[in-house]
Design a protein around this motif. Sequence first.
Motif: not given
Lengths: 268, 202
Positions: B40, B43-48
């Motif tokens: 995730r 694929t940039d669905l969650d902030e990181s």
Amino acid sequence: MTGYQVLSYWDILAASVFLILNAVFSISLNLGLTRSLIVSALRMTVQLLLVGLILKAIFFAGSLLWTLLAAAVMVAFAGREVWARQNRRLKGLWGPGLGTAAMLIAGGLITLYGLAGPIRPDPVWSPQYALPLFGMVLGNTMTGVSLGLDTLHTALAKGRREVEAQLLLGRTRWEATRPAARQALRSGFTPIINSMAATGVVSLPGMMTGQILSGVDPQQAVKYQLLIMFLLGGSTGLGVLGATFCSLWRLTDTRHRLRLDRLSGETT
Amino acid sequence: MLTVTRLKTSLIGPIDLSLEPGSCTTVSGPSGAGKSLFLRAITDLDESAGTVSLNGRTKDDYPAPLWRKKIAYVPAESGWWAEKVRDHFVDSPDLPALLASVGLQEALSWEVSRLSTGERQRLALVRALQLDPQVLLLDEPTSALDPASVAQVEALLKTRVASGNAILLVTHDPEQPARLNAIPRRMVSGRLLQDQHQRAAQ
């Protein structure tokens, strides 16, 4: 105008006889409704008596400041109600703030438009016109906005997988949330659409009934009612659209992520 | 091709990983190790925090929708937002062949509510392949499939690798890495363990 029948407090007491009878039935049939019935009846009585006093004082004072203050109190209560009616809310100040702002802007604009445009009292902010009009506009907008936001938040929280599936196919946050937005707008618009459809056939609207009872010619009362209904429809629409899209904007971010971390859990 | 440097979220990392074109890497490890969260975050669905880059350009250089088309992620359970299977697919000329390659050439006219878990898995893979991504992130793509379907999907993945895609695949099947000629990696408590090659070199 032909004037109207003045009511005394004894007349009011007489009208409440059947409600008291209901309470007696509830006690004898052990329905357990007595308490809530009596409490809400008493609450209504106190609230309305107070509002009567306050409105009378404000009308008498005829001051813009007091009129605005009364409007602000109404907005605050409506904002609290919208907040309370949502199962899942935006976290932080956004929770109470978004619904309140949407109602204030939509309701305020439409009320000003109604006053300055078709109604034209003198002065334009005359509390006798402004406050009841703003109250009706606000009440209907409140119903729409709270339904819209509640539906949107539930749809997004339960439909996270569906929204993210669309995001993963390279769709934008607006495309991916379109099904949820459509659901929210539909449920926000439903009450006003239903009430427009039923008005005059099933029920005579309260305001029109009031005007007719106080001696206004029915055709005049109908004109007023139409004007009000159009304003209510306009304000509800603006409020629901504004609140829904603003909340969607808050619950997604510029990297097109769904941000359910900005939404509170289910309240029980 | 895909380079992950010090990728970190509130729950996992930091993680470093590099995927070469035409290669397959598998990630296994206990449930809750953060394998799905890792995908995730890529694929940039969650902030990181940290960087993820594709051929030298970081994910923030791309608009997020474009990034997700190039780095396609298929979750373990995909979402279906319409009633008909057809409405989840773009009508492209390669679609019938793609569907046939996973044995579901008839599926377009079906209803989503009638699909089995395994059918959903394969259709979600086809849906992602339609984007013609450069990197595929697959979360247990064969967990609900019978052996014949597993073989079909693995054959399909091998053709993608042969044509230059990089694949990162989460699996609980101990035999799968060998079948896919993959570099096996393990993830524990949100971190990737060093792989065998690196360990041998040290």
